[in-house]
Scaffold this active site. Structure first.
Site, PDB file in Angstrom:
ATOM      1  CG  HIS A 199      -2.221  -1.536   1.564  1.00 39.70           C
ATOM      2  ND1 HIS A 199      -2.902  -1.428   1.983  1.00 39.70           N
ATOM      3  CD2 HIS A 199      -2.186  -2.087   0.068  1.00 39.70           C
ATOM      4  CE1 HIS A 199      -3.883  -2.233   1.685  1.00 39.70           C
ATOM      5  NE2 HIS A 199      -3.317  -2.631   1.453  1.00 39.70           N
ATOM      6  CD  GLU A 247      -1.456   3.785   3.788  1.00 39.42           C
ATOM      7  OE1 GLU A 247      -1.566   3.078   2.839  1.00 39.42           O
ATOM      8  OE2 GLU A 247      -2.631   4.024   4.167  1.00 39.42           O
ATOM      9  CB  CYS A 280      -6.260  -1.076   4.918  1.00 36.53           C
ATOM     10  SG  CYS A 280      -3.985  -1.784   5.758  1.00 36.53           S
ATOM     11  CB  CYS A 316      -1.690   0.954   6.318  1.00 37.32           C
ATOM     12  SG  CYS A 316      -0.940   0.642   4.824  1.00 37.32           S
TER      13      CYS A 316
END
Lengths: 179, 414
Positions: free
Chosen positions: A62, A64, A101, A104
């Site tokens: 992701h 992040e 999410c 993360c």
């Protein structure tokens, strides 16, 4: 979780979110799920990232996580110790186009960042209030503010799913503007 | 204690005959008003944590007459008076001259037919039987159990002998009993680039190299009484190196002089194993996926031709792509053999994963998780959170705990 109306956001908040949206746009242009982010320290962008799950075939890549890897590498290349790096994270803010999410959000709590500003909510995977509240329950916790340029973030995701995620067996990602 | 496998369900075990319930305000309504009222109620007072509860109850009265009742809203606390109802609901109550009463509804969605039948006696609910049928939930054959124990032993071996233990992960394709990837925690030993060309595939990888592991002086520390479970107490082992148990310990990391690798607080064993599985997939099936991968390769080719060696390697991978694309067009079933992410794969973890790792395994579509020791600090599969029971997630795995004989730790490392 605090939610912002567009007009209440300071110019700098919007400016940083625009940079995150640019990252998301870059993801979209490469047929990745269009989510992007920037990390900000002392008013400066220190790293950026965007989703890279298709390219890597690793669904944990992701935005992040991409930006965090860059930060950790740069800081260690500059000779910072774990203690110093922890001190830096403590003063870092994240601007991300979609609510982090569960994975993360946990990662951000482990690192101990100061605050997160996000665009749209994530009512399937969200770890900052939507499904679980890891920003307030794990580790040090962090401030969370949602709804910043949410409609821009959502329209990027819509465009992505309209063109179809060639990689997913069936597309489903949360598309919801934070209430 | 002998080896055994226990299924850890989506939610804590509850009594079937006395399902946990919550109080709601309900009211009998005119059938012709049902549509209007339900629409209004769903808007002003959605039943957020009770999506399994049906808004309307239909009951037959004497003489075959049908009566409809509707859930207005939750009844908060002990106050059972109308004053506790929110104002916009009260407006509806007055406008349609309803007489609210307290009713009980099931607190949780049913997970079995029996449970559902029982909770419908309170108030009707909807029941969605699990659409997946994952092997093992109803028990394992002797042969399957043995395979599971063997893979768990492998994971235990990766936890590293010596005073400082770490978590370890082994991803397995159970259909052919093949190891896809394996790793132990790499929070102290991150090599920022994976070299896929040198990667061993399909065989057991050695535990991660501990070139940067903590000096022993640091490791002497903390005994965790919480974790005596399953690990014999005589051994002065420290669990502070198990990243899912102590995720914030990274701050105390001491740098060794002349270290050759980075530390990375998020490189927990499960995340590393997922990364290796993804790298293996790219290595084995470089051209599959979609055309996008090819365009990415091209981009990188033009942007990172710094050294001749790198250039050569990338060119090679591009050639492989081309070959594979040709192969794909000739033989499309080749593509179907490649699973999407880790669909169908199992993972063996020594400790119950934290929320970060457990969610990573949702993202990567792992089918079953086996772990040996619970994680009372940050475990996300039953100890603190229970991700396998979060219905909103787009993928669900089955979770099992493998109970170990007490001396197994000593045996695998001897």
């Amino acid at each position: 979780m605090a939610l912002c109306e567009e007009e209440n956001n300071s110019d700098s908040t919007l400016a940083f979110m625009k940079l995150a949206i640019e990252q998301a746009n870059d993801a979209l242009n490469n047929l990745e799920v269009p989510i992007g982010c920037v990390f900000v320290l002392d008013g400066k962008v220190i790293s950026s990232g965007r989703n890279r799950t298709t390219e890597t075939r690793n669904a944990t890549r992701h935005a992040e996580m991409e930006a965090i890897d860059e930060l950790l590498k740069n800081w260690q290349d500059n000779g910072l110790s774990a203690m110093e790096i922890s001190g830096k994270f403590f003063k870092c803010d994240l601007y991300v186009t979609c609510e982090p999410c569960i994975m993360c959000a946990s990662a951000l709590a482990i690192l101990g960042i100061r605050s997160v500003f996000y665009g749209c909510g994530n009512d399937r995977f969200g770890g900052c209030g939507s499904i679980l509240s890891l920003h307030s329950s794990q580790g040090k916790g962090f401030e969370c503010t949602g709804g910043i340029m949410a409609s821009e973030a959502v329209s990027l995701l819509r465009r992505f799913y309209e063109q179809g995620n060639a990689n997913a067996p069936k597309p489903h990602r949360p598309l919801q503007i934070s209430k | 204690m002998k080896w055994a496998i226990i299924h850890i369900p989506e939610k804590p075990q509850i009594s079937i005959t006395e399902p946990p319930s919550v109080d709601v305000f309900a009211a009998v309504i005119e059938p012709k008003l049902a549509n209007t009222l339900v629409r209004r109620l769903n808007k002003i007072c959605p039943l957020e944590n009770l999506t399994h509860v049906k808004r309307v109850r239909r009951s037959s009265l004497e003489g075959g007459k049908i009566q409809l009742s509707v859930v207005l809203c939750l009844s908060h606390g002990e106050v059972e008076q109308l004053e506790s109802i929110q104002s916009d609901i009260l407006e509806l109550v007055h406008a349609y001259q309803l007489s609210p009463f307290i009713a009980k509804v099931a607190k949780y969605a049913a997970s079995s037919n029996e449970e559902w039948k029982e909770q419908c006696k309170l108030w009707p609910t909807s029941y969605h039987p699990p659409t997946y049928n994952i092997d093992g939930i109803t028990g394992f054959s002797e042969e399957d159990s043995q395979t599971i124990f063997n893979f768990m032993k492998l994971a235990l071996k990766l936890t590293k002998s010596g005073p400082q233990l770490e978590n370890a992960a082994v991803i397995v394709d159970p259909s052919v009993r093949q190891i896809i990837s394996s790793a132990s925690d790499q929070t102290h030993s991150w090599h920022s680039l994976i070299d896929t060309t040198s990667m061993e595939t399909g065989c057991i990888k050695q535990p991660a190299v501990f070139t940067c592991s903590q000096p022993d002086a640091n490791a002497a520390a903390v005994r965790d009484t919480l974790l005596s479970d399953g690990v014999s107490d005589e051994n002065k082992r420290s669990y502070t190196g198990v990243s899912c148990l102590y995720p914030r310990k990274w701050m105390e990391h001491q740098q060794n002089t002349g270290n050759t690798c980075y530390f990375h607080p998020l490189r927990h064993a499960a995340l590393v194993a997922v990364e290796l599985a993804a790298a293996r997939d790219k290595h084995l099936f470089p051209g599959s996926g979609n055309m996008l991968d090819c365009s990415f390769q091209e981009n990188r080719l033009t942007s990172s031709m710094n050294s001749p060696a790198k250039k050569q390697k990338l060119n090679l991978s591009k050639d492989e792509d081309d070959l594979d694309l040709k192969a794909c067009s000739h033989d499309s079933c080749f593509e179907t053999e490649r699973p999407y992410l880790c669909t169908g794969f199992d993972i063996y973890l020594v400790w119950e994963p934290c929320a970060m790792c457990a969610m990573a395994l949702v993202h990567q579509r792992i089918r079953r998780i086996f772990f040996a020791f619970p994680n009372p600090n940050f475990g996300a599969l039953g100890s603190v959170q229970r991700l396998q029971g979060e219905r909103s997630l787009n993928h669900h795995y089955a979770v099992f705990r493998v109970l170990l004989p007490e001396d197994v730790f000593d045996n695998v490392h001897s």
